[in-house]
Write a protein that holds these residues in place. Structure first.
Motif, PDB file in Angstrom:
ATOM      1  N   LEU A   3      14.181  -3.445   9.042  1.00 33.42           N
ATOM      2  CA  LEU A   3      13.422  -2.345   9.613  1.00 33.42           C
ATOM      3  C   LEU A   3      12.215  -2.104   8.631  1.00 33.42           C
ATOM      4  O   LEU A   3      12.570  -1.907   7.599  1.00 33.42           O
ATOM      5  CB  LEU A   3      14.167  -1.440   9.869  1.00 33.42           C
ATOM      6  CG  LEU A   3      13.485   0.017  10.555  1.00 33.42           C
ATOM      7  CD1 LEU A   3      13.017  -0.310  11.837  1.00 33.42           C
ATOM      8  CD2 LEU A   3      14.540   1.327  10.613  1.00 33.42           C
ATOM      9  N   ARG A   4      10.877  -1.999   9.227  1.00 31.10           N
ATOM     10  CA  ARG A   4       9.929  -1.952   8.529  1.00 31.10           C
ATOM     11  C   ARG A   4       9.058  -0.553   9.367  1.00 31.10           C
ATOM     12  O   ARG A   4       9.039  -0.576  10.269  1.00 31.10           O
ATOM     13  CB  ARG A   4       9.059  -3.060   8.331  1.00 31.10           C
ATOM     14  CG  ARG A   4       9.790  -3.916   7.285  1.00 31.10           C
ATOM     15  CD  ARG A   4       8.646  -5.104   7.109  1.00 31.10           C
ATOM     16  NE  ARG A   4       8.809  -5.987   8.375  1.00 31.10           N
ATOM     17  CZ  ARG A   4       8.011  -6.833   8.564  1.00 31.10           C
ATOM     18  NH1 ARG A   4       7.237  -7.172   7.373  1.00 31.10           N
ATOM     19  NH2 ARG A   4       7.979  -7.544   9.759  1.00 31.10           N
ATOM     20  N   LEU A   5       8.776   0.188   8.411  1.00 30.42           N
ATOM     21  CA  LEU A   5       7.964   1.514   8.772  1.00 30.42           C
ATOM     22  C   LEU A   5       6.707   1.748   8.194  1.00 30.42           C
ATOM     23  O   LEU A   5       6.559   1.546   6.898  1.00 30.42           O
ATOM     24  CB  LEU A   5       8.828   2.668   8.911  1.00 30.42           C
ATOM     25  CG  LEU A   5       8.306   4.113   9.272  1.00 30.42           C
ATOM     26  CD1 LEU A   5       9.052   4.754  10.376  1.00 30.42           C
ATOM     27  CD2 LEU A   5       7.845   5.008   8.105  1.00 30.42           C
ATOM     28  N   ALA A   6       5.415   2.024   8.787  1.00 28.44           N
ATOM     29  CA  ALA A   6       4.167   2.297   8.181  1.00 28.44           C
ATOM     30  C   ALA A   6       3.557   3.440   8.946  1.00 28.44           C
ATOM     31  O   ALA A   6       3.675   3.714  10.013  1.00 28.44           O
ATOM     32  CB  ALA A   6       3.503   1.137   8.191  1.00 28.44           C
ATOM     33  N   LEU A  14      -3.023   3.247   4.112  1.00 31.75           N
ATOM     34  CA  LEU A  14      -1.796   3.451   4.292  1.00 31.75           C
ATOM     35  C   LEU A  14      -1.052   4.739   3.558  1.00 31.75           C
ATOM     36  O   LEU A  14      -1.854   4.778   2.430  1.00 31.75           O
ATOM     37  CB  LEU A  14      -1.187   2.158   3.558  1.00 31.75           C
ATOM     38  CG  LEU A  14       0.398   2.068   3.667  1.00 31.75           C
ATOM     39  CD1 LEU A  14       0.955   1.783   5.208  1.00 31.75           C
ATOM     40  CD2 LEU A  14       0.943   1.158   2.646  1.00 31.75           C
ATOM     41  N   VAL A  15      -0.359   5.516   4.259  1.00 31.98           N
ATOM     42  CA  VAL A  15       0.071   6.716   3.628  1.00 31.98           C
ATOM     43  C   VAL A  15       1.498   6.522   3.342  1.00 31.98           C
ATOM     44  O   VAL A  15       1.813   7.074   2.110  1.00 31.98           O
ATOM     45  CB  VAL A  15      -0.052   7.893   4.939  1.00 31.98           C
ATOM     46  CG1 VAL A  15       0.508   9.161   4.525  1.00 31.98           C
ATOM     47  CG2 VAL A  15      -1.420   8.178   5.109  1.00 31.98           C
ATOM     48  N   CYS A  16       2.253   5.707   4.081  1.00 32.16           N
ATOM     49  CA  CYS A  16       3.651   5.780   3.708  1.00 32.16           C
ATOM     50  C   CYS A  16       3.913   4.286   4.294  1.00 32.16           C
ATOM     51  O   CYS A  16       3.665   4.063   5.242  1.00 32.16           O
ATOM     52  CB  CYS A  16       4.380   6.931   4.445  1.00 32.16           C
ATOM     53  SG  CYS A  16       6.100   6.594   4.073  1.00 32.16           S
ATOM     54  N   SER A  17       4.831   3.784   3.408  1.00 32.29           N
ATOM     55  CA  SER A  17       5.381   2.412   3.953  1.00 32.29           C
ATOM     56  C   SER A  17       6.865   2.245   3.334  1.00 32.29           C
ATOM     57  O   SER A  17       7.405   2.540   2.197  1.00 32.29           O
ATOM     58  CB  SER A  17       4.760   1.275   3.457  1.00 32.29           C
ATOM     59  OG  SER A  17       5.247   0.148   3.773  1.00 32.29           O
ATOM     60  N   ARG A  18       7.806   1.869   4.437  1.00 29.62           N
ATOM     61  CA  ARG A  18       9.487   1.894   3.906  1.00 29.62           C
ATOM     62  C   ARG A  18       9.937   0.614   4.409  1.00 29.62           C
ATOM     63  O   ARG A  18       9.288   0.190   5.434  1.00 29.62           O
ATOM     64  CB  ARG A  18      10.054   3.020   4.470  1.00 29.62           C
ATOM     65  CG  ARG A  18       9.561   4.364   3.953  1.00 29.62           C
ATOM     66  CD  ARG A  18      10.299   4.918   2.828  1.00 29.62           C
ATOM     67  NE  ARG A  18      11.637   4.709   2.584  1.00 29.62           N
ATOM     68  CZ  ARG A  18      12.827   5.585   3.040  1.00 29.62           C
ATOM     69  NH1 ARG A  18      12.317   6.891   3.590  1.00 29.62           N
ATOM     70  NH2 ARG A  18      13.969   5.419   2.965  1.00 29.62           N
ATOM     71  N   SER A  19      10.625  -0.167   3.869  1.00 35.33           N
ATOM     72  CA  SER A  19      11.506  -1.019   4.203  1.00 35.33           C
ATOM     73  C   SER A  19      13.006  -1.172   3.810  1.00 35.33           C
ATOM     74  O   SER A  19      13.279  -0.633   2.806  1.00 35.33           O
ATOM     75  CB  SER A  19      10.676  -2.420   3.828  1.00 35.33           C
ATOM     76  OG  SER A  19      11.662  -3.497   4.242  1.00 35.33           O
ATOM     77  N   THR A  20      13.935  -1.549   4.824  1.00 33.69           N
ATOM     78  CA  THR A  20      15.164  -1.476   4.535  1.00 33.69           C
ATOM     79  C   THR A  20      15.702  -2.646   3.729  1.00 33.69           C
ATOM     80  O   THR A  20      16.625  -2.970   3.172  1.00 33.69           O
ATOM     81  CB  THR A  20      16.194  -1.405   5.923  1.00 33.69           C
ATOM     82  OG1 THR A  20      15.560  -2.630   6.735  1.00 33.69           O
ATOM     83  CG2 THR A  20      16.030  -0.296   6.630  1.00 33.69           C
ATOM     84  N   GLY A  21      14.944  -3.840   3.879  1.00 38.08           N
ATOM     85  CA  GLY A  21      15.133  -5.102   3.527  1.00 38.08           C
ATOM     86  C   GLY A  21      15.970  -5.917   4.417  1.00 38.08           C
ATOM     87  O   GLY A  21      16.473  -5.091   5.445  1.00 38.08           O
ATOM     88  N   PRO A  46       0.577   8.409  14.390  1.00 37.58           N
ATOM     89  CA  PRO A  46       1.529   7.662  14.895  1.00 37.58           C
ATOM     90  C   PRO A  46       2.090   6.791  13.892  1.00 37.58           C
ATOM     91  O   PRO A  46       1.549   6.463  12.662  1.00 37.58           O
ATOM     92  CB  PRO A  46       0.854   6.498  16.098  1.00 37.58           C
ATOM     93  CG  PRO A  46      -0.581   6.495  15.175  1.00 37.58           C
ATOM     94  CD  PRO A  46      -0.812   7.923  14.793  1.00 37.58           C
ATOM     95  N   LEU A  47       3.468   6.482  13.857  1.00 40.28           N
ATOM     96  CA  LEU A  47       4.281   5.718  13.204  1.00 40.28           C
ATOM     97  C   LEU A  47       4.323   4.366  13.580  1.00 40.28           C
ATOM     98  O   LEU A  47       4.485   4.027  14.837  1.00 40.28           O
ATOM     99  CB  LEU A  47       5.885   6.207  13.084  1.00 40.28           C
ATOM    100  CG  LEU A  47       6.074   7.492  12.494  1.00 40.28           C
ATOM    101  CD1 LEU A  47       7.262   7.883  12.294  1.00 40.28           C
ATOM    102  CD2 LEU A  47       5.489   7.579  11.079  1.00 40.28           C
ATOM    103  N   TYR A  48       4.225   3.243  12.810  1.00 40.67           N
ATOM    104  CA  TYR A  48       4.400   1.902  13.332  1.00 40.67           C
ATOM    105  C   TYR A  48       5.660   1.259  12.836  1.00 40.67           C
ATOM    106  O   TYR A  48       5.983   1.381  11.788  1.00 40.67           O
ATOM    107  CB  TYR A  48       3.173   1.056  12.586  1.00 40.67           C
ATOM    108  CG  TYR A  48       1.819   1.463  13.138  1.00 40.67           C
ATOM    109  CD1 TYR A  48       1.314   0.830  14.565  1.00 40.67           C
ATOM    110  CD2 TYR A  48       1.240   2.537  12.764  1.00 40.67           C
ATOM    111  CE1 TYR A  48       0.125   1.348  14.779  1.00 40.67           C
ATOM    112  CE2 TYR A  48      -0.161   2.995  13.180  1.00 40.67           C
ATOM    113  CZ  TYR A  48      -0.485   2.393  14.168  1.00 40.67           C
ATOM    114  OH  TYR A  48      -1.702   2.722  14.471  1.00 40.67           O
ATOM    115  N   VAL A  49       6.254   0.818  13.568  1.00 43.18           N
ATOM    116  CA  VAL A  49       7.815   0.480  13.393  1.00 43.18           C
ATOM    117  C   VAL A  49       8.108  -1.119  13.771  1.00 43.18           C
ATOM    118  O   VAL A  49       7.587  -1.403  14.944  1.00 43.18           O
ATOM    119  CB  VAL A  49       9.014   1.316  14.044  1.00 43.18           C
ATOM    120  CG1 VAL A  49      10.416   0.894  13.744  1.00 43.18           C
ATOM    121  CG2 VAL A  49       8.844   2.755  13.665  1.00 43.18           C
TER     122      VAL A  49
END
Length: 77
Positions: A3-6, A14-21, A46-49
């Motif tokens: 799961l990746r979120l931006a 880009l304000v925030c970026s997260r990834s679960t691997g 909006p969040l991009y998932v």
């Protein structure tokens, strides 16, 4: 699964970026699993998932611990 979120600001920065691997999950019917916890103070909409899934389902007449595929592989060699 992965799961990746931006999240981006109004200028597209880009304000925030997260990834679960990549994670290997085994879920039962109707089972829930928390993949990522998010801090709402860091996010803007909006969040991009992006979700990547590889779904496999065992056949009802075939058990994963069956030695059937191994036997077939040994017979062919």
């Amino acid at each position: 699964m992965q799961l990746r979120l931006a999240s981006f600001d109004s200028r597209g920065k880009l304000v925030c970026s997260r990834s679960t691997g990549y994670q290997l999950l085994t879920l039962e019917k109707d089972q829930e699993y928390v993949v990522m916890n998010l801090d709402s103070r860091l996010l803007s909409f909006p969040l991009y998932v992006c979700c990547n899934f590889l779904y496999t389902s065992p056949h009802s007449d075939h058990r994963p611990d069956s030695s059937e595929p191994e036997s077939a592989a040994h017979a062919a060699s």
